[in-house]
Write a protein that holds these residues in place. Structure first.
Motif, PDB file in Angstrom:
ATOM      1  N   ILE A   1       0.859  -1.411  -0.234  1.00  0.00           N
ATOM      2  CA  ILE A   1       0.116  -0.016  -0.170  1.00  0.00           C
ATOM      3  C   ILE A   1       0.969   1.118   0.010  1.00  0.00           C
ATOM      4  O   ILE A   1       0.450   2.439  -0.370  1.00  0.00           O
ATOM      5  N   MET A   2       2.197   0.960   0.501  1.00  0.00           N
ATOM      6  CA  MET A   2       2.907   2.186   0.572  1.00  0.00           C
ATOM      7  C   MET A   2       3.207   2.715  -0.739  1.00  0.00           C
ATOM      8  O   MET A   2       3.072   2.008  -1.695  1.00  0.00           O
ATOM      9  N   TYR A   3       3.674   4.057  -1.079  1.00  0.00           N
ATOM     10  CA  TYR A   3       4.296   4.409  -2.132  1.00  0.00           C
ATOM     11  C   TYR A   3       3.142   4.317  -3.176  1.00  0.00           C
ATOM     12  O   TYR A   3       3.417   3.896  -4.289  1.00  0.00           O
ATOM     13  N   SER A   4       1.944   4.776  -2.682  1.00  0.00           N
ATOM     14  CA  SER A   4       0.680   4.861  -3.656  1.00  0.00           C
ATOM     15  C   SER A   4      -0.073   6.076  -3.301  1.00  0.00           C
ATOM     16  O   SER A   4       0.233   6.585  -2.241  1.00  0.00           O
ATOM     17  N   GLU A   5      -1.052   6.474  -4.357  1.00  0.00           N
ATOM     18  CA  GLU A   5      -1.986   7.632  -3.893  1.00  0.00           C
ATOM     19  C   GLU A   5      -2.741   7.082  -2.836  1.00  0.00           C
ATOM     20  O   GLU A   5      -3.123   8.000  -1.855  1.00  0.00           O
ATOM     21  N   THR A   6      -3.200   5.931  -2.526  1.00  0.00           N
ATOM     22  CA  THR A   6      -4.073   5.431  -1.416  1.00  0.00           C
ATOM     23  C   THR A   6      -3.450   5.918  -0.146  1.00  0.00           C
ATOM     24  O   THR A   6      -4.065   6.265   0.655  1.00  0.00           O
ATOM     25  N   ALA A   7      -1.820   5.375  -0.217  1.00  0.00           N
ATOM     26  CA  ALA A   7      -1.245   5.806   1.207  1.00  0.00           C
ATOM     27  C   ALA A   7      -1.017   7.136   1.414  1.00  0.00           C
ATOM     28  O   ALA A   7      -1.349   7.607   2.673  1.00  0.00           O
ATOM     29  N   VAL A   8      -1.080   7.844   0.331  1.00  0.00           N
ATOM     30  CA  VAL A   8      -0.895   9.447   0.761  1.00  0.00           C
ATOM     31  C   VAL A   8      -2.236   9.873   1.126  1.00  0.00           C
ATOM     32  O   VAL A   8      -2.331  11.021   2.162  1.00  0.00           O
ATOM     33  N   VAL A   9      -3.567   9.349   0.545  1.00  0.00           N
ATOM     34  CA  VAL A   9      -4.643  10.084   0.805  1.00  0.00           C
ATOM     35  C   VAL A   9      -5.139   9.571   2.326  1.00  0.00           C
ATOM     36  O   VAL A   9      -5.551  10.419   3.099  1.00  0.00           O
ATOM     37  N   LEU A  10      -4.515   8.383   2.519  1.00  0.00           N
ATOM     38  CA  LEU A  10      -4.975   7.765   4.043  1.00  0.00           C
ATOM     39  C   LEU A  10      -4.113   8.929   4.873  1.00  0.00           C
ATOM     40  O   LEU A  10      -4.623   8.981   6.004  1.00  0.00           O
ATOM     41  N   GLY A  11      -2.791   9.102   4.647  1.00  0.00           N
ATOM     42  CA  GLY A  11      -2.020   9.771   5.513  1.00  0.00           C
ATOM     43  C   GLY A  11      -2.460  11.303   5.701  1.00  0.00           C
ATOM     44  O   GLY A  11      -2.507  11.808   6.723  1.00  0.00           O
ATOM     45  N   ILE A  12      -2.928  11.739   4.594  1.00  0.00           N
ATOM     46  CA  ILE A  12      -3.330  13.233   4.705  1.00  0.00           C
ATOM     47  C   ILE A  12      -4.717  13.401   5.340  1.00  0.00           C
ATOM     48  O   ILE A  12      -5.002  14.233   6.327  1.00  0.00           O
ATOM     49  N   VAL A  13      -5.549  12.489   5.066  1.00  0.00           N
ATOM     50  CA  VAL A  13      -6.906  12.389   6.061  1.00  0.00           C
ATOM     51  C   VAL A  13      -6.502  12.257   7.431  1.00  0.00           C
ATOM     52  O   VAL A  13      -7.293  12.783   8.111  1.00  0.00           O
ATOM     53  N   ALA A  14      -5.718  11.428   7.748  1.00  0.00           N
ATOM     54  CA  ALA A  14      -5.463  11.037   9.261  1.00  0.00           C
ATOM     55  C   ALA A  14      -4.857  12.382   9.784  1.00  0.00           C
ATOM     56  O   ALA A  14      -5.121  12.526  10.961  1.00  0.00           O
ATOM     57  N   VAL A  15      -4.188  13.436   8.910  1.00  0.00           N
ATOM     58  CA  VAL A  15      -3.715  14.516   9.793  1.00  0.00           C
ATOM     59  C   VAL A  15      -4.962  15.572   9.772  1.00  0.00           C
ATOM     60  O   VAL A  15      -4.950  16.323  10.629  1.00  0.00           O
ATOM     61  N   ASN A  16      -5.812  15.621   8.759  1.00  0.00           N
ATOM     62  CA  ASN A  16      -6.678  16.614   8.681  1.00  0.00           C
ATOM     63  C   ASN A  16      -8.018  16.321   9.315  1.00  0.00           C
ATOM     64  O   ASN A  16      -8.782  17.304   9.617  1.00  0.00           O
ATOM     65  N   LEU A  17      -8.439  14.905   9.654  1.00  0.00           N
ATOM     66  CA  LEU A  17      -9.741  14.685  10.101  1.00  0.00           C
ATOM     67  C   LEU A  17     -10.001  15.244  11.293  1.00  0.00           C
ATOM     68  O   LEU A  17     -11.147  15.957  11.456  1.00  0.00           O
ATOM     69  N   PRO A  18      -8.758  15.421  12.381  1.00  0.00           N
ATOM     70  CA  PRO A  18      -9.162  16.047  13.772  1.00  0.00           C
ATOM     71  C   PRO A  18      -9.502  17.679  13.452  1.00  0.00           C
ATOM     72  O   PRO A  18     -10.384  17.840  14.174  1.00  0.00           O
ATOM     73  N   TYR A  19      -8.898  18.432  12.600  1.00  0.00           N
ATOM     74  CA  TYR A  19      -9.352  19.543  12.283  1.00  0.00           C
ATOM     75  C   TYR A  19     -10.863  19.695  11.830  1.00  0.00           C
ATOM     76  O   TYR A  19     -11.357  20.816  12.480  1.00  0.00           O
ATOM     77  N   MET A  20     -11.117  18.775  11.027  1.00  0.00           N
ATOM     78  CA  MET A  20     -12.423  18.874  10.281  1.00  0.00           C
ATOM     79  C   MET A  20     -13.599  18.558  11.559  1.00  0.00           C
ATOM     80  O   MET A  20     -14.315  19.289  11.717  1.00  0.00           O
ATOM     81  N   VAL A  21     -13.220  17.417  12.195  1.00  0.00           N
ATOM     82  CA  VAL A  21     -14.268  17.005  13.383  1.00  0.00           C
ATOM     83  C   VAL A  21     -14.360  18.197  14.432  1.00  0.00           C
ATOM     84  O   VAL A  21     -15.426  18.439  14.864  1.00  0.00           O
ATOM     85  N   LEU A  22     -13.197  18.773  14.872  1.00  0.00           N
ATOM     86  CA  LEU A  22     -13.336  19.911  15.978  1.00  0.00           C
ATOM     87  C   LEU A  22     -14.249  20.836  15.374  1.00  0.00           C
ATOM     88  O   LEU A  22     -15.092  21.458  15.975  1.00  0.00           O
ATOM     89  N   THR A  23     -13.825  21.322  14.045  1.00  0.00           N
ATOM     90  CA  THR A  23     -14.688  22.443  13.371  1.00  0.00           C
ATOM     91  C   THR A  23     -16.067  21.951  13.285  1.00  0.00           C
ATOM     92  O   THR A  23     -17.016  22.814  13.713  1.00  0.00           O
ATOM     93  N   LEU A  24     -16.409  21.000  12.648  1.00  0.00           N
ATOM     94  CA  LEU A  24     -18.088  20.499  12.810  1.00  0.00           C
ATOM     95  C   LEU A  24     -18.551  20.371  14.008  1.00  0.00           C
ATOM     96  O   LEU A  24     -19.760  20.540  14.270  1.00  0.00           O
ATOM     97  N   GLN A  25     -17.737  19.960  14.905  1.00  0.00           N
ATOM     98  CA  GLN A  25     -18.504  19.605  16.479  1.00  0.00           C
ATOM     99  C   GLN A  25     -18.945  20.880  16.946  1.00  0.00           C
ATOM    100  O   GLN A  25     -19.985  21.078  17.376  1.00  0.00           O
ATOM    101  N   SER A  26     -18.293  21.773  16.747  1.00  0.00           N
ATOM    102  CA  SER A  26     -18.627  23.438  17.464  1.00  0.00           C
ATOM    103  C   SER A  26     -19.647  23.800  16.513  1.00  0.00           C
ATOM    104  O   SER A  26     -20.559  24.335  17.252  1.00  0.00           O
ATOM    105  N   VAL A  27     -19.751  23.574  15.086  1.00  0.00           N
ATOM    106  CA  VAL A  27     -20.695  24.077  14.468  1.00  0.00           C
ATOM    107  C   VAL A  27     -22.073  23.109  14.703  1.00  0.00           C
ATOM    108  O   VAL A  27     -23.020  23.981  15.008  1.00  0.00           O
ATOM    109  N   ILE A  28     -22.088  21.907  14.984  1.00  0.00           N
ATOM    110  CA  ILE A  28     -23.373  21.170  15.292  1.00  0.00           C
ATOM    111  C   ILE A  28     -23.654  21.504  16.692  1.00  0.00           C
ATOM    112  O   ILE A  28     -24.856  21.766  16.898  1.00  0.00           O
TER     113      ILE A  28
END
Lengths: 292, 352
Positions: free
Chosen positions: A158-185
């Protein structure tokens, strides 16, 4: 002006002094530390490059023309936008339900749950990417176990593929999205939802007609945040994407390393401008949607 | 429009009983008010009727149909919240239209129905406004129109007046009641405000500790309270504590009164301040008391009278020409026409 009394004028002057005192230091640092280098970069991007003489002072659009006429650079550009959009969409889809639960839970462990969401941010991007490498590599944890359980016969890469990059970026960005959405909701009262239910709206209809439209303006903030983070991702694409995978930030750095400052400055400006344009577009689109 | 029956309705959270065995039969077109202090289970009961709380035991029938297991969106109830809960991103007309759209009412019918509903609450001219552009009273009227427009089987009102100021509260109170009567709609309202409850209800349900203490008309509750709790919660009461033996009630302070209730042992007598007669001279059935405190409220005067070292009662006299207005420390003679005695073991004495 003469109708303003002396005390009022004194008050105005005092306020002015306080305000400038408060914003002064930050303005100074922003001007010096951000605007200065930006102007410098803008100037560099119009210069020319020679392998022997390096930067040659000029006033030319050559670097930009080169970028947009070469499929190598263009494909990097489109990959970056595609990956960023994909990651942002995944973050919304995964983040909204999680944020909803966090926002609505009555559990006394709510604070612990929120800390659980934030904890990944305590780990630097490079360290996290290293973790993914041990997990996703062909001799990594996942691959070994898939083989041991007999699900596959060959090592899974899975390493060295687009999937791995997407997985990695989502893992970094998800907390930001969740915290923003949580306060919105959370800012949308539970009673609003109950009102929709009692009026006959099933959960999905309630979501579509009430919760989503009300959450949209706040969601835009989360979208912009995660999109910008994805567009500018550096460590994750370098470490998880491997040498064949190209995104904009690593490319800027590579050009710098090659001492081609004018071209890398131009690429930096393309990245900045495209991020800005897409962000503004997202803002306009949601605002229109919210109006009707 | 339909009747509503609650049968053995119980909600437990662990060991805590939010409601316990609630039995209610609301007739078609009746306005029933659930009254009680906070935490008495009235809101839980309303939320179970609306479908937001699943009962642990018992059943709910609306119009003869068992809805206990139906989700809120499949029960035909109209709900009005304390904080209005209007959809802020929709206009007044869109808010009111929402319930009709959910019921698949044809578009051509929605417009006129919405207009009718808004005219009903005198807000027809504000259909294009957004909720944030309206006052609290107007918003609550919109909420009412939104809950009524699809002709729900039952209208549920959760402290609908608590967020309004005193003057508006009186106006909207009368409006809600008039509308409910005009449409002949079955309604259940929750409130902790007894004045509100007394002025709006056909019948009242007094609750405490998750249980129904008494169901009845205003008059039933005031004149024939079933327990010390009800006597203290509906209207005002002074309580005398003592013991009944051989038809006589004796307090620890030595006060002795006749008691015709067939009971024995520790007992409590509830006295209504406004039913007391205060005179300067002894009269049949009167008891002497020393004036301990005078609260002059203009038209009415509260007298705190000490009848014995342990017995203090409040008597209310109206301030009319010729009325006796005693001074602090005076001795007066007080009597009352009837008094309600309860066994002192009344478990609902809490709160008063």
């Amino acid at each position: 002006m003469s109708s303003i009394t002396l005390t009022e004028r004194r008050k105005l002057r005092a306020q002015g002094l306080t305000a400038s005192g408060l914003i002064g230091p930050a303005t100074f640092i922003v001007a010096l530390g951000v605007l200065g280098p930006l102007l410098l970069l803008a100037r560099y991007s119009l210069n020319l490059y020679d392998p022997r003489e390096l930067m040659i002072s000029a006033f030319s659009a050559q670097n930009y023309i080169e970028f947009f006429s070469d499929t190598y650079y263009l494909s990097t550009f489109w990959t970056t936008i595609r990956i960023s959009l994909l990651c942002t969409v995944i973050c919304i889809v995964l983040g909204f339900p999680l944020a909803y639960v966090l926002a609505r839970t009555q559990s006394r462990y709510k604070n612990l749950m929120i800390i659980g969401v934030v904890i990944p941010l305590f780990v630097g991007n490079a360290v996290r990417a290293a973790g993914w490498m041990t997990l996703l590599g062909s001799r990594g944890f996942l691959s070994v176990w898939l083989m041991r359980l007999g699900i596959t016969d060959e090592p899974v890469e899975i390493m060295y593929s687009e999937t791995a990059v997407v997985l990695g970026i989502v893992a970094v960005n998800l907390p930001y999205m969740v915290l923003t959405l949580q306060s919105v909701i959370e800012s949308i009262g539970r009673h609003i939802e109950e009102a929709a239910f009692s009026l006959g709206a099933a959960p999905m209809v309630m979501f579509r007609r009430v919760l989503w439209p009300l959450a949209l303006p706040g969601t835009t903030a989360g979208v912009i945040l995660t999109f910008i983070l994805a567009m500018n991702a550096y460590a994750t694409p370098v470490l998880l994407g491997g040498p064949e995978f190209r995104m904009m930030s690593p490319m800027i750095y590579n050009q710098f390393q090659l001492n081609n400052w004018p071209f890398s400055a131009a690429v930096a400006f393309v990245l900045m401008a495209s991020t800005l344009v897409l962000t503004v577009l997202a803002g306009i689109m949601t605002r229109q949607k919210f109006r009707d | 429009m339909a009747g509503l029956q609650l049968h053995g309705l119980t909600k437990r959270y662990g060991d805590f009983h939010a409601t316990q065995n609630v039995e209610l039969d609301v007739k078609e077109g009746e306005f029933l008010v659930l009254l009680g202090p906070s935490g008495c289970g009235k809101t839980t009961t309303l939320r179970m009727i609306a479908g937001f709380v699943d009962p642990t035991e018992g059943s709910i029938r609306i119009g003869g149909k068992d809805v206990t297991l139906l989700p809120p969106w499949k029960r035909n109830t109209g709900l009005v919240f304390q904080n209005y809960a209007l959809f802020p991103h929709m206009t007044v007309a869109q808010n009111v239209a929402f319930g009709l759209e959910m019921r698949g009412v044809p578009k051509s019918d929605i417009g006129p129905k919405v207009q009718d509903a808004l005219d009903l609450v005198q807000l027809g001219h504000l259909a294009g406004r957004y909720p944030r552009q309206m006052s609290g009273g107007q918003q609550q009227r919109v909420a009412l129109a939104r809950a009524l427009v699809f002709r729900p089987d039952v209208l549920l009102l959760d402290e609908p007046l608590s967020n309004l100021d005193a003057k508006l509260r009186h106006e909207v109170r009368i409006e809600i009641r008039a509308l409910q009567q005009r449409l002949g709609i079955t309604a259940v309202m929750v409130t902790h405000d007894q004045e509100e409850a007394l002025t709006m209800a056909d019948r009242l349900v007094v609750m405490s500790d998750g249980q129904v203490r008494q169901v009845g008309s205003q008059r039933d509750l005031y004149e024939r309270p079933a327990s010390r709790f009800v006597a203290g919660f509906v209207g005002r009461s002074s309580f005398l504590e003592g013991e009944v033996r051989d038809g006589r009630f004796t307090t620890a302070g030595g006060l002795t009164l006749p008691c015709d209730k067939p009971m024995r042992g520790p007992a409590v007598i509830a006295l209504r301040p406004e039913r007391m007669t205060v005179a300067a001279q002894p009269h049949p059935g009167s008891v002497p008391g020393e004036v301990e405190f005078v609260s002059y409220m203009g038209g009415l005067i509260d007298l705190h009278l000490r009848l014995s070292p342990t017995d203090l009662v409040v008597a209310q006299v109206s301030n009319r020409e010729g009325s006796l207005i005693p001074e602090l420390g005076d001795t007066v003679h007080v009597s009352w026409p009837d008094a309600t005695a309860f066994p002192a073991s009344d478990p609902h004495a809490r709160g008063h």
